[in-house]
Motif scaffolding. Sequence first.
Motif, mmCIF file in Angstrom:
data_model
loop_
_atom_site.group_PDB
_atom_site.id
_atom_site.type_symbol
_atom_site.label_atom_id
_atom_site.label_comp_id
_atom_site.label_asym_id
_atom_site.label_seq_id
_atom_site.Cartn_x
_atom_site.Cartn_y
_atom_site.Cartn_z
ATOM 1 N N LYS A 24 2.457 2.628 -3.172
ATOM 2 C CA LYS A 24 1.606 3.426 -4.062
ATOM 3 C C LYS A 24 1.480 4.869 -3.565
ATOM 4 N N PHE A 55 -4.050 -5.789 -5.747
ATOM 5 C CA PHE A 55 -4.992 -4.776 -5.289
ATOM 6 C C PHE A 55 -6.369 -5.038 -5.903
ATOM 7 N N TRP A 104 -8.346 0.509 -5.082
ATOM 8 C CA TRP A 104 -7.485 1.629 -4.683
ATOM 9 C C TRP A 104 -8.227 2.905 -5.042
ATOM 10 N N ALA A 137 0.828 -1.204 0.000
ATOM 11 C CA ALA A 137 0.000 0.000 0.000
ATOM 12 C C ALA A 137 0.861 1.253 0.000
ATOM 13 N N TYR A 197 -6.530 7.715 1.022
ATOM 14 C CA TYR A 197 -6.479 6.562 0.135
ATOM 15 C C TYR A 197 -7.148 5.377 0.826
ATOM 16 N N PHE A 230 -8.034 1.194 0.310
ATOM 17 C CA PHE A 230 -7.606 0.085 -0.536
ATOM 18 C C PHE A 230 -8.058 -1.260 0.022
#
Length: 247
Positions: free
Chosen positions: A197, A239, A242, A194, A228, A230
């Motif tokens: 990103k 993922f 997202w 995570a 964010y 996710f």
Amino acid sequence: MKKSYIAAALALTSCLVLGTAAASQSKTVTATFRPDMTLKVNGTTYTVRDTTGVRVSPLVYNGTTYLPLASLSQLLGAEVSWDQNTQTILIHDDDSASDYIGEAKAKEIALSHAGLSAGKATFLELKLDREDGRMVYEVEFYSGNKEYDYEIDAVTGTIVGYDYDIENYTIPSSGNSGTSSGNYITREKAQQLAQAKAPNATLVKLEFDFDDGRAVYEGELREGRTEYEFEIDAATGNFIKWEQDRD
């Protein structure tokens, strides 16, 4: 009899008050509030209120009286909602409930899918609700250390969605491989994926869960006013979701 009341209400009412109903073809008009007008249903005076509970007066425009549709429908035993995607006003008359599978059947479907008997489950909630423009039964129950949540189409009996949580369960950490003995990636690995990103964001939430029978990590990162959210497949590390939002 109730349906005739609803028809009369709809003939009287042309205004939907549901908070933020879209008005792509809207125009400005001059109308008159009439606090002197009274609404009676079966001889009983009724105080009209908007969806926030504030008392409102009838509105007259070009000889037509306008009242909050949501308020009147509630009074007359119907439910009104707004489908933003299709720009549609949805009115549900309780008389159509005969088309529904019923609570007992919804419970049976959920238990069968979970592979449980009624004696093995403790039910917390079973209610009829509207979800994305359709009526569903929301079924929630416990069995052992698992909490199950189901949404079942009230007409067809189709399982719209389900998930379950394992109480007090944590994926164990492991060495450099980044996987656990249960063939799931570790919490640390999920966090690494995570934050790769969003390198400058701070992790504020990371939970292991089961969604539609699949083990996932659900989490949230924050960076200033940016959030964010996710979901990561706990088995593959891929993922599933997202999303980025700014406050």
